[in-house]
Write a protein that holds these residues in place. Structure first.
Motif, short mmCIF file in Angstrom:
data_model
loop_
_atom_site.label_atom_id
_atom_site.label_comp_id
_atom_site.label_asym_id
_atom_site.label_seq_id
_atom_site.Cartn_x
_atom_site.Cartn_y
_atom_site.Cartn_z
N THR A 153 0.80 -1.23 0.00
CA THR A 153 0.00 0.00 0.00
C THR A 153 0.83 1.27 0.00
N GLN A 160 1.33 5.09 6.19
CA GLN A 160 -0.04 4.68 6.41
C GLN A 160 -0.40 4.84 7.88
N GLU A 207 -5.43 3.27 10.93
CA GLU A 207 -6.80 3.20 10.39
C GLU A 207 -6.78 2.75 8.94
N MET A 208 -5.87 3.35 8.15
CA MET A 208 -5.79 3.00 6.73
C MET A 208 -5.37 1.54 6.55
N GLU A 256 -8.33 -0.76 7.42
CA GLU A 256 -9.37 -0.68 6.40
C GLU A 256 -8.94 -1.43 5.13
N SER A 257 -7.68 -1.23 4.71
CA SER A 257 -7.19 -1.95 3.53
C SER A 257 -7.23 -3.45 3.76
N LEU A 307 -9.19 -5.17 5.63
CA LEU A 307 -10.57 -5.67 5.59
C LEU A 307 -11.07 -5.78 4.16
N GLN A 308 -10.85 -4.71 3.38
CA GLN A 308 -11.34 -4.71 1.99
C GLN A 308 -10.66 -5.80 1.17
N GLU A 309 -9.39 -6.03 1.45
CA GLU A 309 -8.64 -7.02 0.67
C GLU A 309 -8.79 -8.43 1.25
N ASP A 310 -9.46 -8.55 2.38
CA ASP A 310 -9.68 -9.85 3.04
C ASP A 310 -8.38 -10.64 3.15
N GLU A 322 -12.97 -4.24 14.89
CA GLU A 322 -13.67 -4.69 13.68
C GLU A 322 -13.99 -6.18 13.72
N GLY A 323 -13.62 -6.82 14.81
CA GLY A 323 -13.83 -8.26 14.89
C GLY A 323 -12.94 -9.03 13.94
N ALA A 324 -11.79 -8.47 13.65
CA ALA A 324 -10.90 -9.07 12.64
C ALA A 324 -9.59 -9.54 13.26
N ILE A 339 -6.87 -12.16 11.90
CA ILE A 339 -5.79 -11.89 10.94
C ILE A 339 -4.44 -11.95 11.67
#
Lengths: 319, 133
Positions: free
Chosen positions: B40, B44, B47-48, B51-52, B54-57, B84-86, B89
């Protein structure tokens, strides 16, 4: 998460569910088909824009700028960026997000990077289904950025309503402009890096090519000069994109293309499923191995054998 | 048909230092190991990065930092992931990180820290065996 939960979460705008479903599609997970079939009736609303052109012609930067302009016009945006996977290791370095950082924290923009995973043609096999999920998710605009293309990677035309072909000054002479392939699929041409010498010449060459196009319909692709770094030319580009969509609606072409696409897709899907079904039945059976052996030894020929195997399959299928 | 499953890794540079040679070398090594690596770029925010991711899974996040701000930025990434419950990862770190800081970073949820001189194969192997699939 169960299939129903995932479908529900995508429809209610949960971006992690969207991301997860795209992964299932990419991995050819058996769940993906069921999810797609549940989402299908919620699709068909987004304006899908394809951006294609040679590596380094500024596609990612143009996509970023376009996104900013669409956001100014209160549109929500989904972006899929495709980069090549290694033919040797299957790995990929997906770097298009680097140019798109300004949109990362905008909840109305969703960006997903994809490797081609062995698929030629400028996109990955999963791209069109991923577009569909983002459509169901509710984005107004979906931009698909292809891998850096050469001359014949024209898959994007199958899934985009509006295709933008990018080029830069100084990339070949006027003969390049009249070659078949990528130059034929553009609804809008962008000549980026207009600050470089030769920009006007490039525009002239593309226009000269369009002047002698015998198949020119009612839409003559406009040629737009941009400098994506500064944003020059981007509002004009977005104006043209919106104009193109209006054109498609008013002339009935959108409906016509939709029908053609549905037919194409149904046929592709049947071909794929039928082949898979057939091979699952055959592969590993002694009969199949023997047939291959005979073909290699020139005792049998593949034309006859293929016909016989398919006929056998169809007969059994009937019973 | 699960043979097509790929490990996806986000390589991210939190903080303000502008040196990403190490991040790029690691990204390249993971690519050559057959993974899909999303890079990316520099500077960064946590937060960025989240977010990246999550979007990229992604299955794994690799954080590279040389500025010395790791004690603030790494735990912040973990905190946002949890929100985010993530937190499934896998998160690993690299760069210039003093030995003494490592226990606290691990307590915050960073799975492993790879300092200068770590063989690339070790990083590849670690990610391969530790991502939750």
């Amino acid at each position: 998460m169960s299939i129903d939960d995932l479908v529900e979460a995508v429809l209610s705008g949960k971006r992690r569910a969207l991301a997860r479903v795209i992964t299932l599609i990419e991995n050819e997970d058996p769940k993906a088909d069921k999810i797609l079939s549940a989402l299908y009736k919620h699709t068909g609303k987004a304006h899908v824009i394809g951006v294609t052109g040679p590596p380094g012609s500024g596609k990612s930067t143009i996509v970023t700028r376009m996104t900013a302009e669409f956001r100014r016009r209160s549109k929500t945006v989904g972006i899929i960026c495709v980069d090549p996977s290694s033919p040797f290791t299957g790995g990929a370095l997906l770097g298009d997000r680097i140019r798109m950082q300004e949109h990362t924290l905008d909840r109305e923009v969703f960006v997903r990077s994809m490797g081609t995973r062995g698929h030629l043609g400028g996109l990955s096999r999963a791209t069109s289904d991923a577009v569909r999920v983002i459509d169901a998710f509710g984005k107004d605009i979906i931009i698909v950025e292809t891998v850096g293309t050469g001359q014949s990677e024209v898959d994007v035309v199958e899934l985009a309503h509006t295709v933008i072909v990018t080029d830069v000054p100084g990339s070949g002479d006027d003969i390049q402009a009249i070659k078949a392939g990528i130059m034929e699929i553009a609804d809008i041409f962008v000549v980026n890096k207009k600050d470089l010498p030769g920009a006007d010449k490039k525009v002239t060459e593309i226009n000269a090519m369009l002047d002698i196009d015998p198949n020119m319909g009612m839409w003559r692709p406009p040629v737009i000069l941009t400098n994506a770094n500064t944003g020059e030319g981007i509002p004009e580009l977005v104006d043209k994109i919106e104009e193109h969509m209006r054109f498609l609606v008013e002339t009935g072409l959108l409906k016509k293309k939709g029908l053609e696409r549905s037919k194409e897709e149904l046929e592709q899907l049947m071909k794929y499923k039928l082949t898979r079904e057939l091979l699952m039945k055959l592969q590993g059976t002694p009969e199949y191995e023997e047939a291959i052996q005979k073909i290699a030894e020139r005792i049998a020929d593949p034309y006859t054998v293929a016909e016989r195997l398919i006929l056998d399959f169809l007969v059994k299928f009937r019973e | 048909m699960n043979s097509s499953k790929k490990i996806r890794v986000l390589i991210a540079k939190p903080g303000l230092d502008g040196h990403d040679r190490g991040a790029k070398v690691v990204a390249r090594a993971l690519r050559d190991a057959g993974m899909e690596v999303i890079y990316t770029g520099l500077r960064q925010t946590p937060e960025m990065i989240v977010e990246s991711a999550l979007q990229e899974d992604v299955d794994c996040i690799g954080l590279s930092i040389l500025s010395g701000a790791h004690m603030a930025l790494f735990p912040r990434v973990m905190e946002l992931l949890r929100k985010e419950g993530a937190n499934d990862i896998l998160v690993v770190g690299g760069g210039i990180i003093p030995e003494d800081d490592i226990p606290e970073l691990k307590k915050a949820g960073i799975a492993e820290i790879f300092g200068p001189g770590t063989p690339l194969e070790d990083i590849v192997e670690y990610i391969r065996t530790h991502v939750k699939k």
